[in-house]
Design a protein around this motif. Sequence first.
Motif, mmCIF file in Angstrom:
data_model
loop_
_atom_site.group_PDB
_atom_site.id
_atom_site.type_symbol
_atom_site.label_atom_id
_atom_site.label_comp_id
_atom_site.label_asym_id
_atom_site.label_seq_id
_atom_site.Cartn_x
_atom_site.Cartn_y
_atom_site.Cartn_z
ATOM 1 N N HIS A 1 -14.941 25.035 -42.293
ATOM 2 C CA HIS A 1 -15.028 24.278 -43.524
ATOM 3 C C HIS A 1 -14.627 25.107 -44.730
ATOM 4 O O HIS A 1 -14.514 24.585 -45.824
ATOM 5 N N GLN A 2 -14.419 26.423 -44.540
ATOM 6 C CA GLN A 2 -14.047 27.272 -45.646
ATOM 7 C C GLN A 2 -12.530 27.356 -45.750
ATOM 8 O O GLN A 2 -11.821 27.253 -44.770
ATOM 9 N N LYS A 3 -12.055 27.554 -46.971
ATOM 10 C CA LYS A 3 -10.614 27.651 -47.198
ATOM 11 C C LYS A 3 -10.108 28.986 -46.694
ATOM 12 O O LYS A 3 -10.647 30.027 -47.019
ATOM 13 N N GLN A 4 -9.063 28.940 -45.904
ATOM 14 C CA GLN A 4 -8.447 30.155 -45.397
ATOM 15 C C GLN A 4 -6.942 30.048 -45.557
ATOM 16 O O GLN A 4 -6.375 28.968 -45.442
ATOM 17 N N PRO A 5 -6.295 31.179 -45.839
ATOM 18 C CA PRO A 5 -4.841 31.122 -46.014
ATOM 19 C C PRO A 5 -4.131 30.771 -44.723
ATOM 20 O O PRO A 5 -4.475 31.263 -43.658
ATOM 21 N N ASN A 6 -3.164 29.931 -44.805
ATOM 22 C CA ASN A 6 -2.400 29.519 -43.630
ATOM 23 C C ASN A 6 -0.968 30.010 -43.781
ATOM 24 O O ASN A 6 -0.249 29.534 -44.666
ATOM 25 N N PRO A 7 -0.521 30.973 -42.970
ATOM 26 C CA PRO A 7 0.829 31.512 -43.121
ATOM 27 C C PRO A 7 1.911 30.466 -42.970
ATOM 28 O O PRO A 7 2.995 30.607 -43.515
ATOM 29 N N SER A 8 1.628 29.429 -42.173
ATOM 30 C CA SER A 8 2.648 28.412 -41.950
ATOM 31 C C SER A 8 2.866 27.558 -43.182
ATOM 32 O O SER A 8 3.917 26.961 -43.349
ATOM 33 N N ASN A 9 1.870 27.477 -44.070
ATOM 34 C CA ASN A 9 2.018 26.708 -45.291
ATOM 35 C C ASN A 9 2.272 27.672 -46.441
ATOM 36 O O ASN A 9 1.361 28.071 -47.153
ATOM 37 N N ILE A 10 3.526 28.089 -46.602
ATOM 38 C CA ILE A 10 3.845 29.038 -47.661
ATOM 39 C C ILE A 10 3.685 28.389 -49.018
ATOM 40 O O ILE A 10 3.430 29.032 -50.004
ATOM 41 N N SER A 11 3.816 27.077 -49.077
ATOM 42 C CA SER A 11 3.540 26.324 -50.294
ATOM 43 C C SER A 11 3.418 24.863 -49.932
ATOM 44 O O SER A 11 4.090 24.370 -49.036
ATOM 45 N N ARG A 12 2.539 24.162 -50.648
ATOM 46 C CA ARG A 12 2.310 22.756 -50.357
ATOM 47 C C ARG A 12 3.178 21.829 -51.209
ATOM 48 O O ARG A 12 3.141 20.633 -51.018
ATOM 49 N N CYS A 13 3.910 22.387 -52.170
ATOM 50 C CA CYS A 13 4.659 21.520 -53.066
ATOM 51 C C CYS A 13 5.904 20.983 -52.373
ATOM 52 O O CYS A 13 6.336 21.464 -51.329
ATOM 53 N N ASP A 14 6.507 19.970 -52.974
ATOM 54 C CA ASP A 14 7.654 19.287 -52.406
ATOM 55 C C ASP A 14 8.876 20.211 -52.353
ATOM 56 O O ASP A 14 9.007 21.138 -53.161
ATOM 57 N N HIS A 15 9.764 19.959 -51.401
ATOM 58 C CA HIS A 15 10.964 20.794 -51.268
ATOM 59 C C HIS A 15 11.815 20.755 -52.541
ATOM 60 O O HIS A 15 12.398 21.763 -52.931
ATOM 61 N N TYR A 16 11.877 19.600 -53.153
ATOM 62 C CA TYR A 16 12.688 19.474 -54.365
ATOM 63 C C TYR A 16 12.093 20.293 -55.515
ATOM 64 O O TYR A 16 12.830 20.788 -56.380
ATOM 65 N N VAL A 17 10.763 20.448 -55.528
ATOM 66 C CA VAL A 17 10.119 21.286 -56.544
ATOM 67 C C VAL A 17 10.548 22.740 -56.347
ATOM 68 O O VAL A 17 10.846 23.452 -57.319
ATOM 69 N N HIS A 18 10.586 23.193 -55.098
ATOM 70 C CA HIS A 18 11.094 24.543 -54.815
ATOM 71 C C HIS A 18 12.525 24.691 -55.324
ATOM 72 O O HIS A 18 12.882 25.709 -55.929
ATOM 73 N N PHE A 19 13.307 23.684 -55.065
ATOM 74 C CA PHE A 19 14.721 23.758 -55.426
ATOM 75 C C PHE A 19 14.893 23.863 -56.946
ATOM 76 O O PHE A 19 15.715 24.650 -57.438
ATOM 77 N N LYS A 20 14.114 23.104 -57.692
ATOM 78 C CA LYS A 20 14.221 23.154 -59.156
ATOM 79 C C LYS A 20 13.756 24.515 -59.693
ATOM 80 O O LYS A 20 14.320 25.010 -60.685
ATOM 81 N N ARG A 21 12.771 25.111 -59.067
ATOM 82 C CA ARG A 21 12.356 26.454 -59.480
ATOM 83 C C ARG A 21 13.484 27.459 -59.294
ATOM 84 O O ARG A 21 13.708 28.350 -60.126
ATOM 85 N N ILE A 22 14.207 27.320 -58.184
ATOM 86 C CA ILE A 22 15.316 28.237 -57.915
ATOM 87 C C ILE A 22 16.409 28.069 -58.955
ATOM 88 O O ILE A 22 17.007 29.056 -59.419
ATOM 89 N N VAL A 23 16.691 26.836 -59.339
ATOM 90 C CA VAL A 23 17.699 26.591 -60.376
ATOM 91 C C VAL A 23 17.291 27.266 -61.686
ATOM 92 O O VAL A 23 18.113 27.904 -62.364
ATOM 93 N N LYS A 24 16.018 27.166 -62.026
ATOM 94 C CA LYS A 24 15.551 27.821 -63.253
ATOM 95 C C LYS A 24 15.682 29.340 -63.149
ATOM 96 O O LYS A 24 16.088 30.005 -64.112
ATOM 97 N N ALA A 25 15.340 29.881 -61.994
ATOM 98 C CA ALA A 25 15.474 31.329 -61.815
ATOM 99 C C ALA A 25 16.924 31.764 -61.949
ATOM 100 O O ALA A 25 17.216 32.811 -62.558
ATOM 101 N N PHE A 26 17.853 30.984 -61.415
ATOM 102 C CA PHE A 26 19.276 31.324 -61.520
ATOM 103 C C PHE A 26 19.774 31.197 -62.951
ATOM 104 O O PHE A 26 20.616 31.983 -63.400
ATOM 105 N N LEU A 27 19.256 30.221 -63.682
ATOM 106 C CA LEU A 27 19.643 30.082 -65.091
ATOM 107 C C LEU A 27 19.158 31.280 -65.907
ATOM 108 O O LEU A 27 19.880 31.791 -66.769
ATOM 109 N N ILE A 28 17.937 31.732 -65.621
ATOM 110 C CA ILE A 28 17.424 32.911 -66.332
ATOM 111 C C ILE A 28 18.279 34.135 -66.002
ATOM 112 O O ILE A 28 18.634 34.923 -66.898
ATOM 113 N N ASN A 29 18.595 34.301 -64.727
ATOM 114 C CA ASN A 29 19.390 35.471 -64.334
ATOM 115 C C ASN A 29 20.811 35.407 -64.888
ATOM 116 O O ASN A 29 21.445 36.446 -65.099
ATOM 117 N N ALA A 30 21.322 34.194 -65.092
ATOM 118 C CA ALA A 30 22.662 34.069 -65.689
ATOM 119 C C ALA A 30 22.671 34.585 -67.117
ATOM 120 O O ALA A 30 23.710 35.060 -67.614
#
Length: 361
Positions: free
Chosen positions: A142-171
């Motif tokens: 019943h206690q919260k434990q880290p699950n390696p298989s769930n690297i993040s629970r957010c949507d795939h498209y949310v990951h993708f938009k974060r990457i776009v922002k990171a690339f814009l900053i690096n540009a």
Amino acid sequence: KRKRLSTSVMYDSDESEDSDILVRKVSAKRRCIIDDDESSEKQQPDKTCPTENVSANRKQKVLAKLKELARKSAARRSCSSANYEDSNSEAEIEEEPLCQLPLTPSEGSETDSDSMKDFIVDNDDDDDDNDTEHVKRENQPHQKQPNPSNISRCDHYVHFKRIVKAFLINAIDDTFLSSLYDGTRQKKYAQDMLLSLHYLDNRFIQPRLENLICRSRWKDRYKERVDCYPDVRISLKSTKNMSCQACEMKKCCKFNVLLSGRLYNSRTMEVDDFMSDDKQVLKVGVVCANRTRVYHNLKHFKYKLYMGCSSAAELDGVEDEPVKDTVERLFSHLEESGWIQERYNDLEDYMEDADNFQEEK
């Protein structure tokens, strides 16, 4: 003599033949049962039970207490008071633990268990510890434990938009990605971007690339060439019977694979200008040509995405503006125009092509 038996009879000799008292026939549970013969006046140490940590004198005291309890138990039964319990004597016995025998559910009965209370020393401390550990194990799920298989629970498209922002900053600041990977930036937004970059590499791209390679007969040299050149053009040419330059098997080769572009770092996107105009032309068969197209699209997708973000930043032309404001404005423009969604759709198509290609022969 002391014998470990499933059933045994206990006699108590009080220095006379007439004082022998038949105690009771009981079933052994987890302890050793004492059979005190008339002819034996001196107790012998138990050789069948592991009592490594108990001294000889302590054993004799325990045996004497057991004999005393046997006499008291016989007196209680003769007075029809079988339910009486000598709690003080039990407490004294519990201080001196005896050897334990394995207990199975089928041994004995409830009545026998009650009658053996005076003869069996239970290790209550161990039972309490076991119960406590069992309760802890019950509560752990019943206690919260880290699950390696769930690297993040957010949507795939949310990951993708974060990457776009990171690339814009690096540009705008070409040290941003390198500072992400070397751990310099520890703020939450930066860690989220790093998480999404790992998600893209380790979940979307790399597993599919490995599947494409392990099912192919490509030579390592050909794979290295495809990995190094970010640009590819595959064109249909005249058919020629020869060894395919990808798998080196005799085939009807009718496709030319033109590889070009500058070598780059797949993490920081830094470009190496060494031999920037170098090109490679290879003649391959139809299967290797299709595999090259699918593999190359997925392998160099992240670099192509970064180049698109870099072009958007170069075309902006706005100066003397904080980096954060510039990134937010460029990102909003790319999102509203549908450019980010189009690139994400391209990624999904490339992944689907890689998944479906596994079934080709």
